[in-house]
Design an enzyme around this catalytic site. Structure first.
Site, PDB file in Angstrom:
ATOM      1  N   ASP A 117      32.617  46.662  38.567  1.00  0.00           N
ATOM      2  CA  ASP A 117      34.118  47.000  38.599  1.00  0.00           C
ATOM      3  C   ASP A 117      34.254  48.071  39.949  1.00  0.00           C
ATOM      4  OD1 ASP A 117      37.066  46.426  37.446  1.00  0.00           O
ATOM      5  OD2 ASP A 117      36.803  48.527  37.783  1.00  0.00           O
ATOM      6  N   HIS A 287      34.994  40.244  31.753  1.00  0.00           N
ATOM      7  CA  HIS A 287      34.606  41.096  32.960  1.00  0.00           C
ATOM      8  C   HIS A 287      33.549  42.547  32.417  1.00  0.00           C
ATOM      9  CE1 HIS A 287      35.660  43.789  36.054  1.00  0.00           C
ATOM     10  NE2 HIS A 287      36.052  44.729  35.147  1.00  0.00           N
TER      11      HIS A 287
END
Length: 307
Positions: A117, A287
């Site tokens: 991320d 994610h």
């Protein structure tokens, strides 16, 4: 579902503060002292403890360094006049520059890097600005920032609304999040996981919650995103104009049920930005790859870094 962890929380790791580049970083270090160094960088809205499961699996093979990025966790939240103009204190260039200073202070001249991320975006800039320090690079569930902003449409803006919410002028996003920061955290982390919050260890969530409950942390997170929508894009455009690319080999991991997979071709986009060999793997998760699939993540990192 991520496997329950039965070993002591970061057993064998040391956690302390390290002063670099005018900021103080909370850093956890462990693993084999005589092994190659691997720097693990976390994302939003988390801290270094997101790597716990992966770190425990990689500890026999690497010397592991897990910092809280500046602005996150227990690391410094610098605030100066430049923040009001260009948010330069939270540019990926500034955040990346902290990393070689940290690693060199720990005795690691060259090292491996993996970033998830926001940490992946810091790792990308690190590989561009400090190429001699980075042996190999892994990014998890991101495409290049400039490409993602350039391709913005309704689908992307709806899925990644926070990219556009967090960049609004201070103090408006900060006040809204700080109205109920733990609920914001619960919704944000739970929404992108393949199984809600099932992937998140309770000790990790507690660390995220404690840190995001600090107004300075919320402001710093917003500054991170404001920098990404401004000065970071300037740096990225200049790097591309100069022909700068990642020189080392790259591994790209992305989640099958994530937004990056739905809207982008991360492998092709990263190959366009790298002179080295770029390999990739689509992971059967959402994610939060390191927390959802710690065994598979650790195995992929070990295979790549030790090849």
């Amino acid at each position: 579902m991520a496997q329950p962890e039965t070993r002591p929380w970061f057993g064998g790791f040391d956690c302390r503060e390290h002063a670099v580049n005018g900021v103080t970083l909370r850093v956890r270090v462990g693993g084999r002292a005589d092994a190659p160094a691997l720097l693990l960088l976390h994302g939003f809205p988390q801290t270094h403890v997101m790597w716990h499961r992966v770190a425990m699996r990689l500890a026999p093979h690497f010397r592991l360094v897990l910092p809280d990025l500046r602005g996150y966790g227990e690391s410094s939240k610098p605030a100066d006049e430049s923040d009001a103009a260009d948010h330069a204190s939270y540019s990926k260039r500034a955040m990346a520059a902290d990393m070689p200073a940290l690693m060199h202070s720990l005795g690691h001249g060259r090292f491996f890097v993996a970033g998830h991320d926001r940490g992946g975006r810091v790792a990308h800039r690190l590989a561009l600005d400090h190429a001699a320090d980075v042996i190999k690079l892994c990014v998890l569930d991101i495409a290049p920032t400039l490409d993602m902003y350039t391709a913005t449409d309704l689908s992307f803006a709806s899925a990644y609304y926070h990219w556009f919410f967090l960049i609004q002028p201070a103090p408006h996003p900060e006040r809204m999040i700080s109205g109920d920061p733990v609920e914001y955290l619960r919704w944000k982390v739970g929404r992108w996981g393949a199984e809600g919050l099932g992937h998140c260890e309770s000790a990790a969530f507690d660390d995220y919650a404690r840190c995001i409950s600090q107004p300075a942390t919320v402001h710093a997170m917003c500054e991170d995103y404001r920098a990404s929508a401004g000065i970071d894009l300037e740096h990225d455009r200049q790097s591309r104009a100069d022909g700068a690319q990642v020189d080392c080999d790259m591994l790209v991991l992305w989640g099958q049920r994530g937004v990056v997979n739905a809207l982008f071709d991360p492998l092709a986009l990263w190959r366009a930005q790298c002179r080295g060999v770029v390999s990739g793997e689509l992971m059967p998760c959402g994610h939060y790859i390191p927390e959802e699939l710690p065994d598979a993540t650790a195995q992929a990192l070990q295979r790549f870094m030790q090849a």
